[in-house]
Scaffold this active site. Structure first.
Site, PDB file in Angstrom:
ATOM      1  N   GLU A 101      -0.211 -12.584   2.449  1.00 53.18           N
ATOM      2  CA  GLU A 101       0.637 -11.587   1.784  1.00 53.18           C
ATOM      3  C   GLU A 101       0.130 -10.190   2.136  1.00 53.18           C
ATOM      4  O   GLU A 101      -1.054 -10.001   2.420  1.00 53.18           O
ATOM      5  CB  GLU A 101       0.571 -11.872   0.264  1.00 53.18           C
ATOM      6  CG  GLU A 101       1.403 -11.017  -0.635  1.00 53.18           C
ATOM      7  CD  GLU A 101       2.903 -11.023  -0.350  1.00 53.18           C
ATOM      8  OE1 GLU A 101       3.288 -10.549   0.732  1.00 53.18           O
ATOM      9  OE2 GLU A 101       3.674 -11.434  -1.230  1.00 53.18           O
ATOM     10  N   ASP A 102       1.044  -9.216   2.125  1.00 56.12           N
ATOM     11  CA  ASP A 102       0.624  -7.850   2.428  1.00 56.12           C
ATOM     12  C   ASP A 102      -0.027  -7.187   1.212  1.00 56.12           C
ATOM     13  O   ASP A 102      -1.096  -6.601   1.305  1.00 56.12           O
ATOM     14  CB  ASP A 102       1.820  -7.011   2.934  1.00 56.12           C
ATOM     15  CG  ASP A 102       3.037  -7.084   2.007  1.00 56.12           C
ATOM     16  OD1 ASP A 102       3.004  -7.825   0.995  1.00 56.12           O
ATOM     17  OD2 ASP A 102       4.052  -6.411   2.305  1.00 56.12           O
ATOM     18  N   ASP A 133       1.317  -6.613  -6.147  1.00 57.74           N
ATOM     19  CA  ASP A 133       1.557  -5.488  -7.058  1.00 57.74           C
ATOM     20  C   ASP A 133       1.721  -6.062  -8.470  1.00 57.74           C
ATOM     21  O   ASP A 133       0.740  -6.259  -9.180  1.00 57.74           O
ATOM     22  CB  ASP A 133       2.804  -4.743  -6.558  1.00 57.74           C
ATOM     23  CG  ASP A 133       3.142  -3.511  -7.363  1.00 57.74           C
ATOM     24  OD1 ASP A 133       2.298  -3.062  -8.152  1.00 57.74           O
ATOM     25  OD2 ASP A 133       4.269  -2.989  -7.218  1.00 57.74           O
ATOM     26  N   PHE A 189       2.015   4.317  -3.716  1.00 56.23           N
ATOM     27  CA  PHE A 189       2.983   3.576  -2.918  1.00 56.23           C
ATOM     28  C   PHE A 189       2.571   3.759  -1.466  1.00 56.23           C
ATOM     29  O   PHE A 189       2.597   4.871  -0.933  1.00 56.23           O
ATOM     30  CB  PHE A 189       4.432   4.030  -3.147  1.00 56.23           C
ATOM     31  CG  PHE A 189       5.396   3.044  -2.546  1.00 56.23           C
ATOM     32  CD1 PHE A 189       5.761   1.913  -3.252  1.00 56.23           C
ATOM     33  CD2 PHE A 189       5.866   3.208  -1.247  1.00 56.23           C
ATOM     34  CE1 PHE A 189       6.595   0.961  -2.678  1.00 56.23           C
ATOM     35  CE2 PHE A 189       6.699   2.269  -0.670  1.00 56.23           C
ATOM     36  CZ  PHE A 189       7.061   1.141  -1.390  1.00 56.23           C
ATOM     37  N   ARG A 222       6.792   0.503   9.070  1.00 55.80           N
ATOM     38  CA  ARG A 222       6.043  -0.748   9.248  1.00 55.80           C
ATOM     39  C   ARG A 222       5.169  -0.726  10.500  1.00 55.80           C
ATOM     40  O   ARG A 222       4.189  -1.444  10.597  1.00 55.80           O
ATOM     41  CB  ARG A 222       7.015  -1.932   9.367  1.00 55.80           C
ATOM     42  CG  ARG A 222       7.782  -2.264   8.102  1.00 55.80           C
ATOM     43  CD  ARG A 222       8.458  -3.621   8.284  1.00 55.80           C
ATOM     44  NE  ARG A 222       9.526  -3.862   7.330  1.00 55.80           N
ATOM     45  CZ  ARG A 222       9.347  -4.366   6.104  1.00 55.80           C
ATOM     46  NH1 ARG A 222       8.147  -4.658   5.693  1.00 55.80           N
ATOM     47  NH2 ARG A 222      10.391  -4.579   5.318  1.00 55.80           N
TER      48      ARG A 222
HETATM   49  P1  IMP Z   1       5.050  -7.874  -6.506  1.00 62.94           P
HETATM   50  O1  IMP Z   1       5.985  -9.028  -6.674  1.00 62.94           O
HETATM   51  O2  IMP Z   1       5.317  -6.780  -7.492  1.00 62.94           O
HETATM   52  O3  IMP Z   1       3.595  -8.291  -6.489  1.00 62.94           O
HETATM   53  O4  IMP Z   1       5.402  -7.186  -5.144  1.00 62.94           O
HETATM   54  C1  IMP Z   1       5.087  -7.702  -3.946  1.00 62.94           C
HETATM   55  C2  IMP Z   1       5.910  -7.043  -2.862  1.00 62.94           C
HETATM   56  O5  IMP Z   1       6.367  -5.718  -3.202  1.00 62.94           O
HETATM   57  C3  IMP Z   1       5.040  -6.855  -1.653  1.00 62.94           C
HETATM   58  O6  IMP Z   1       5.015  -8.018  -0.853  1.00 62.94           O
HETATM   59  C4  IMP Z   1       5.675  -5.661  -0.986  1.00 62.94           C
HETATM   60  O7  IMP Z   1       6.723  -6.082  -0.148  1.00 62.94           O
HETATM   61  C5  IMP Z   1       6.244  -4.832  -2.119  1.00 62.94           C
HETATM   62  N1  IMP Z   1       5.343  -3.729  -2.497  1.00 62.94           N
HETATM   63  C6  IMP Z   1       4.591  -3.602  -3.608  1.00 62.94           C
HETATM   64  N2  IMP Z   1       3.862  -2.458  -3.592  1.00 62.94           N
HETATM   65  C7  IMP Z   1       4.176  -1.850  -2.421  1.00 62.94           C
HETATM   66  C8  IMP Z   1       3.739  -0.621  -1.800  1.00 62.94           C
HETATM   67  O8  IMP Z   1       2.892   0.149  -2.302  1.00 62.94           O
HETATM   68  N3  IMP Z   1       4.300  -0.348  -0.597  1.00 62.94           N
HETATM   69  C9  IMP Z   1       5.211  -1.148   0.022  1.00 62.94           C
HETATM   70  N4  IMP Z   1       5.635  -2.301  -0.512  1.00 62.94           N
HETATM   71  C10 IMP Z   1       5.117  -2.654  -1.724  1.00 62.94           C
END
Ligand code: IMP
Length: 185
Positions: free
Chosen positions: A104-105, A108, A157, A170
């Site tokens: 995973e990248d 959050d 962000f 990206r």
């Molecule tokens: P989560 O479900 O809130 O944990 O979000 C996960 C996804 O939200 C990640 O895989 C990203 O694609 C996107 N995301 C969350 N924070 C960021 C950020 O700071 N920059 C870009 N994408 C983000």
């Protein structure tokens, strides 16, 4: 190496430069090489944000590795989680009885990975672990174990190295902070 070094004006700072990223990724790969020694591993790249990370990680793995791709959407074009998670593209490999590492990248809120973990567990893998380049604990809604983690970051962000804002940035080989005045919400 001839990688892009330009800094778009929309970035307020570079948080993690390319060398820092590559060094940490090599360290994570060494951990994986030790932990999965002698085993086959399926790397599951969560599109699109994890594409660059997955590629660099797998180049450092001295293991018998298969790679597959899955696409989950939780955000649309906004920067805050909607809490609604859906699978846009499923993986192709049968993971029953296999060792799976989700790549995973960024984690959050944790909602995306929580959903994905539950879906994958139902398919009865031999093991299911998570490797995330970044963790942003400020907005975490679901606690979940990140077995391999690159960096913990503040509540920024971030874009670059696979991460986007409205589909752009990206391609940057580093991770930068998007100017907060540009965010929609
Ligand atoms: P989560 O479900 O809130 O944990 O979000 C996960 C996804 O939200 C990640 O895989 C990203 O694609 C996107 N995301 C969350 N924070 C960021 C950020 O700071 N920059 C870009 N994408 C983000």
């Amino acid at each position: 190496m001839t990688e892009a070094t330009y800094k778009p004006k929309e970035l307020s700072q570079i948080l993690l430069d390319a060398d820092t990223l590559q060094k940490r990724i090599a360290e994570l790969a060494q951990e994986l090489n030790r932990d999965y020694a002698g085993q086959e591993l399926i790397l599951l790249c969560v599109l699109k944000g994890s594409a660059l990370f997955t590629v660099d990680l797998m180049k450092n793995l001295d293991l018998r590795v298969a790679v597959d791709f899955i696409s989950i959407s939780s955000y649309g074009e906004a920067t805050k989680s909607t809490g609604v998670v859906k699978m846009v593209k499923d993986m192709e490999e049968d993971i029953k009885g296999k060792h799976v590492l989700v790549v995973e990248d960024i984690v959050d809120t944790g909602l995306t990975l929580d959903y994905l973990r539950r879906v994958l567990q139902m398919r009865e893998p031999a093991s299911l672990k998570i490797c995330s380049l970044l963790s942003k604990p400020a907005h975490r809604k679901v606690e979940l174990p990140i077995d391999y983690l690159g960096f913990t970051i503040e509540d920024y962000f971030v874009v670059g190295y696979g991460l986007d804002y409205k589909s752009f940035y990206r391609n940057l080989p580093y991770i930068g902070v998007l100017d907060p005045t540009l965010l929609d919400d």
